[in-house]
Design an enzyme around this catalytic site. Sequence first.
Site: not given
Length: 456
Positions: A209, A243
């Site tokens: 990720e 993010c």
Amino acid sequence: MDLQALASRQQAYFDAGHTRPAAFRRAQLQKLTDALRAHEPALVRALAEDLGKSPSESYLSEVGMIYAEAREMQRHLGKWARPQRVPTPLANFPGKGRIYPEPYGRCLILAPWNYPALLSLQPLVGALAAGNCAVLKPSEYAPHTARVLEDILTQAFAPEYVAVVQGGPEVSQALCQHPFDLIFYTGGGQVGRKVMAAAAQHLTPVILELGGKSPCIVDQTADLALAARRIVWGKFLNAGQTCVAPDYLLVHQDVCQPLLERMRETIAAFYGPEPLQNPDYPKIISPRHFERLTGLLAGCRVLAGGKTDPDACKIAPTLLGDVDMDSPIMQEEIFGPLLPVLPYAGLDEAFAQVRSGPKPLAAYCFTRDRHTQQRFLHTLSFGGGCINDTVMHLASPALPFGGVGESGMGAYHGQASFEAFTHRKGVLKKGLWPDIPLRYPPYTKRKQDMIRKVMK
């Protein structure tokens, strides 16, 4: 900690079959929930110490989402863990095909610092629901949270089932050298490449990720007041250290100035006239990241904000102009409260700017036009995103979350989390009779004709 001894203990515990029954898995998820609830005040204090998060932001963006993920798993794991019958072709008559979901075994979770509770425990929920043992390595950049996480997991679980290993990059490197059955890493692409290279030595599957420059496109039909609220919230949540935060704004030139004015008003309404004095506005994680971000301000025109406080490690919500795709701030993921604003003349131009870089982890589009919405969905490749919102796709357990290309591989959340930590084992069970001789040599012309008919 003796990592080899820990690995042996976890392997023995897993091989003994303790983690397999669905009832056991549900009970462990409840233990995790109970331990988290008992330590919630300490965890909220730790998040405030590490990142300056308010109690509301901590619950909204971390603690509450962990509870929700655990509930989702407890509710559905019985169904997800059951063998699934699948159609069997005529060539396999008489037989039955089934898919058996089985846990990988020992999983390593390498967590980041920006959402240190959520991005530690949310993957762990998936690992436990799928029936695995796990080792969690929290981020050393959020030390207060890391200590509370260790308290939570030590209370809930024996180390042969779930263990917490503390330390810096050298500990992460040492862990990656061990032959885990799966590695789950959240963080930057540079370290992600190292994790993948280390995993390759044992052919260990990885879920990465990562991140990237997530665009936000606003066209001339957008509801500007709504767009301003949702962009400002999504960008400056956790002081931009998210993010999937909008990394840059592409705004149609006809609405650029009106949108900027509404965003200035929204920033003042959310954070007050002096955001640096607002105790609920988070800080930058470290002086090193603070210096990196202030360096990115150079050469950009400040449209709003721009104030910094090195002592408090805070940067005010900032909108930036005089930026193009070649500007230094556009060469890396910002990961802070700086938002470049780039006007565009036509949608093709905006899409071309996005496609000129790596595929982003997230993308957002504000528009009332359905044709534009469809073009956004089918023209751009990205991990996930929203139309007429930002960040909130993470809050839906029915939506898989993950990257594509350089923004990551693999996905999780809800059922996708269960599947991420599960091997789907396909098994054909054949009857003993009849044993049709068609497949056995010698292969005559008559057999060949019959094989073609059967396998049509």
